[in-house]
Design a protein around this motif. Structure first.
Motif, PDB file in Angstrom:
ATOM      1  N   GLY A 182       0.852  -1.309   0.062  1.00  0.00           N
ATOM      2  CA  GLY A 182      -0.029   0.107   0.045  1.00  0.00           C
ATOM      3  C   GLY A 182       0.914   1.204   0.146  1.00  0.00           C
ATOM      4  N   ARG A 183       1.890   1.273   0.658  1.00  0.00           N
ATOM      5  CA  ARG A 183       2.891   2.428   0.712  1.00  0.00           C
ATOM      6  C   ARG A 183       3.508   2.586  -0.450  1.00  0.00           C
ATOM      7  NH1 ARG A 183       2.739   6.706   2.607  1.00  0.00           N
ATOM      8  NH2 ARG A 183       4.639   6.851   3.856  1.00  0.00           N
TER       9      ARG A 183
ATOM     10  N   GLY B 259       8.503   1.107   2.375  1.00  0.00           N
ATOM     11  CA  GLY B 259       7.617   1.512   1.716  1.00  0.00           C
ATOM     12  C   GLY B 259       7.441   2.782   0.866  1.00  0.00           C
ATOM     13  N   ALA B 260       7.721   4.003   1.874  1.00  0.00           N
ATOM     14  CA  ALA B 260       7.913   5.251   1.487  1.00  0.00           C
ATOM     15  C   ALA B 260       9.358   5.263   0.617  1.00  0.00           C
ATOM     16  CB  ALA B 260       8.264   5.997   2.728  1.00  0.00           C
ATOM     17  N   TYR B 261      10.316   4.755   0.608  1.00  0.00           N
ATOM     18  CA  TYR B 261      11.418   4.776  -0.122  1.00  0.00           C
ATOM     19  C   TYR B 261      11.235   4.211  -1.513  1.00  0.00           C
ATOM     20  CZ  TYR B 261      16.170   3.765  -2.215  1.00  0.00           C
ATOM     21  OH  TYR B 261      17.158   3.366  -3.045  1.00  0.00           O
ATOM     22  N   LEU B 262      10.406   3.049  -1.605  1.00  0.00           N
ATOM     23  CA  LEU B 262      10.250   2.436  -2.783  1.00  0.00           C
ATOM     24  C   LEU B 262       9.263   3.271  -3.678  1.00  0.00           C
ATOM     25  CD1 LEU B 262       9.902  -1.247  -1.694  1.00  0.00           C
ATOM     26  CD2 LEU B 262      11.569  -0.407  -3.207  1.00  0.00           C
TER      27      LEU B 262
ATOM     28  N   GLY C  62      10.788   4.759  -6.941  1.00  0.00           N
ATOM     29  CA  GLY C  62      10.405   3.953  -7.933  1.00  0.00           C
ATOM     30  C   GLY C  62      11.052   2.720  -8.201  1.00  0.00           C
ATOM     31  N   GLY C  63      12.025   2.754  -7.451  1.00  0.00           N
ATOM     32  CA  GLY C  63      12.925   0.976  -7.461  1.00  0.00           C
ATOM     33  C   GLY C  63      12.143   0.016  -7.328  1.00  0.00           C
ATOM     34  N   ALA C  64      12.753  -1.084  -7.646  1.00  0.00           N
ATOM     35  CA  ALA C  64      12.012  -2.351  -7.665  1.00  0.00           C
ATOM     36  C   ALA C  64      12.254  -3.108  -6.223  1.00  0.00           C
ATOM     37  CB  ALA C  64      12.572  -3.358  -8.534  1.00  0.00           C
TER      38      ALA C  64
END
Length: 702
Positions: free
Chosen positions: A131-132, A165-168, A172-174
């Motif tokens: 979700g994040r 989740g905030a970092y991803l 936009g990384g995998a």
């Protein structure tokens, strides 16, 4: 566990049910003083003029009274360190809901029902992460699989999942690439708890991403690590940059990565993140910088800004608590000293103890244990802990006395004052054998060194007189109080606070000696002086009127006592609330005066109200509640309401046994009263043998 989502769950509850409550108030509950400060802030929120017309302790009382009279509220106590700290608040405030969060699992069985929060279930953890990371978009099967693996690697800890989740989302990384970059093999030899290690493991990647975007954001984050986590005004971070837009951008970036929460005005950071950040001391200096700049906007040579200092006190305390010993700078010590002085002026000297301790530790390290400033700091610590840790206060003052006698000599003014302070500590502790000789010596030396008209000499005179009074040497005490009063009138005038204090001491000594005429004269002088100098609702004025009422009651003039106490009850309710302890005492005195005047109905009504307030404020088994219930039971007995008297005596007996033990004086007295009331109610002699046995043990009805 830190980072598991306790505060988040409490906040979610508050938002979900906010319309069901009249007031919802969030409290930083790490200590009783923090709770009191939050209640004082609630008072200002409800009644803004209190900010300029009352002291913080009065605002706390006002808020408590308001909550007692306005049901339907929710108080959220966040991060409770000791469960028993809530007992007084739960007992006093019964008209709403209390919700607490705590890392401490033990100690709740006598306080409140508790719910242990564990880690998220694997599927729920993956849901949170997705979700994040994907902003509500459905993940692919591969993304879901990688998210489940990452959630397991992060130990299903909500805070870690939130930040990952905030970092991803932001990068936009995998998910798989993020897992590889973390190097997620747990080092069992690493220091710290599992949550700390989990946060530390995700830290490097997130931190590097932030550093690549904004070095200012890194500085801000390290600065916030040393301040109170519950909200810092973002405008006060301005010294960290020359451009406000850069600061807003840095805070926005940190918010995007879930390293802080930023609402445009205040910024907060999770305690667990702070713990990880504090392994690097670089932010300690900038934290000091922003606090100093806010408190001393014109430079350190000017007086501190009291209004700003009041707002920033939690952050000053946080800096003092987190900074390692020996790392305090001179400007930090000045900040702690000014903050402590501000608390003293506000009547909150006890709260200043951590600040005084930090100053003392610094001065002992830098200046040595025998330096004059170090000795002064030791005095300050002793004064702050006198009401909570009398043995420590005594030990500190005795150490200072030895040093002053050695360095300055036994007759130096500072040594003499030190000796007097130790004497008052022993006196207040009831150790008169030690107190009296010390106070006698201190007075003799004050007279010789400072002169008979010096302020400390006059205080020493009154201190020794009070010790004589406690020791039963009442005639000597009266003679000394008379001399002390005459001296203060000559030097200070009739309406000075110290003069009024001497007048009050003399009146109390006459009352103890049974000289009611003289006691009435001096209590009347004290009351008139307090009304003239302090106003109608000052605590000293109200106390003087209570004392004068007691004299009239003992002199057989209950009607005059009733008139005085009616005034006091009304003014105490206006100033502090109906359930404040001082209001309850005035109401109890009023009830006893009505009983002496023969008005049984009014006596029962007043005692009934007082008992209800005591039960709500202190709890049903508190010693003061037991006393109030006993008075009411006796009044009902004498009024012929034997059935209710029996019920009240039964409740007192049960409470006394539970609180003080089966063989305590209170329990035995309650049982005697209960048996006597049952005899009268049933007209039966069956309990008489038990009653006679109790009397043979030397106890009788009160």
């Amino acid at each position: 566990m830190g980072g598991v989502g306790k505060s988040t769950l409490a906040l979610h509850y508050a938002h979900t049910y906010r319309n069901d409550y009249t007031v919802v108030w969030w409290i930083n509950a790490t200590s009783p003083s923090r709770i009191d400060a939050a209640l004082a802030d609630l008072a200002v929120h409800l009644h803004p003029t209190l900010a300029t017309t009352t002291r913080p302790d009065q605002r706390t009382i006002w808020a408590t009274s308001w909550l007692q009279w306005h049901p339907g509220w929710l108080l959220i106590y966040d991060n409770v360190e000791e469960p028993h700290h809530l007992l007084g608040y739960l007992g006093a405030l019964t008209g709403g809901h209390h919700l607490a969060t705590s890392r401490k699992a033990a100690g709740w069985h006598n306080v409140a029902p508790s719910l242990t929060l564990g880690l998220l279930a694997p599927q729920a953890a993956a849901d949170l992460l997705c979700g994040r990371a994907f902003e509500g978009q459905a993940p692919t099967d591969r993304q879901r699989h990688d998210a489940e693996a990452l959630a397991a690697d992060l130990g299903y800890l909500p805070l870690a999942l939130e930040q990952a989740g905030a970092y991803l989302r932001h990068s936009g990384g995998a998910v798989a690439g993020y897992r590889d970059s973390l190097g997620l093999r747990l080092d069992q030899a690493a220091e710290g708890s599992d949550p700390q290690r989990t946060i530390a493991r995700i830290w490097d990647v997130t931190f590097q991403a932030i550093a690549d975007r904004s070095e200012l954001a890194v500085t801000v984050l390290h600065t916030l690590a040393w301040l109170d986590p519950n909200g810092f005004p973002s405008t006060l971070l301005a010294p960290l940059t020359t451009h406000s837009m850069d600061l807003e951008g840095a805070l926005g970036l940190l918010n995007a990565y879930s390293m802080v929460a930023f609402d445009g005005a205040a910024v907060t950071v999770h305690r667990l993140v702070q713990m990880v950040l504090r392994t690097d001391p670089r932010g300690r200096g900038t934290a000091e910088q922003v606090l100093v700049h806010a408190v001393y906007p014109e430079g350190r040579q000017h007086d501190p800004q009291d209004a700003q200092l009041r707002v920033l006190l939690p952050h000053v305390f946080a800096l003092a608590a987190a900074t390692p010993p020996g790392s305090h700078s001179a400007v930090q010590i000045q900040l702690y000293t000014d903050a402590a002085e501000h608390l003293n002026q506000q009547g909150e000297g006890g709260r200043a103890l951590p600040l005084h301790q930090a100053v003392l530790a610094h001065r002992e390290l830098v200046l040595g244990t025998a330096h004059a400033d170090t000795i002064a700091s030791r005095d300050a610590v002793a004064v702050s802990c006198r009401s909570t840790d009398l043995p420590r206060a005594t030990a500190l003052l005795e150490e200072n006395l030895r040093l002053r006698e050695s360095l300055l000599g036994p007759m130096d003014p500072a040594t003499v004052v030190n000796r007097r302070n130790i004497g008052t500590v022993y006196r207040d502790a009831g150790d008169l054998q030690r107190a009296v000789p010390l106070l006698e010596t201190a007075l003799e030396q004050c007279m010789e060194v400072l002169g008979p008209a010096d302020t400390y000499t006059l205080f020493s005179w009154a201190d020794l007189a009070l010790a004589y009074q406690f020791a039963g040497r009442i005639r000597t005490a009266i003679e000394m109080f008379e001399i002390n009063l005459t001296q203060r009138i000559m030097l200070l005038g009739e309406f000075h606070m110290d003069t009024l204090g001497s007048c009050q001491y003399l009146a109390s000594a006459y009352l103890q000696a049974g000289n009611l005429s003289a006691a009435r004269e001096f209590f009347e002088r004290t009351l008139a002086g307090c009304e003239h100098s302090l106003g109608a609702t000052h605590w000293a004025t109200l106390t003087s009127r209570d004392n004068l009422a007691v004299v009239h009651q003992q002199a057989g003039d209950p009607r005059q006592a009733i008139a005085l106490l009616h005034i006091n009850v009304a003014r105490r309710e206006e100033a502090a609330g109906a359930a404040h302890p001082s209001t309850l005492i005035s109401r109890m005195l009023l009830a006893l005066c009505y009983e002496e005047a023969g008005d049984v109905l009014q006596t029962v009504q007043l005692l009934d109200t007082a008992l209800t307030d005591y039960e709500q404020t202190l709890g049903e088994a508190d010693h003061q509640t037991i006393i109030a219930r006993g008075y009411l039971a006796g009044a009902c007995y004498r009024a012929g309401d034997l059935s209710r008297a029996v019920q009240l005596y039964e409740a007192n007996f049960d409470a006394s046994v539970k609180t003080l033990g089966r063989r305590s004086d209170e329990a035995v007295t309650s049982e005697i009263n209960l048996i006597a009331a049952r005899l009268s109610l049933a007209d039966s002699r069956r309990p008489l043998r038990r009653l006679l046995g109790l009397f043979r043990r030397g106890r009788g009805r009160r």
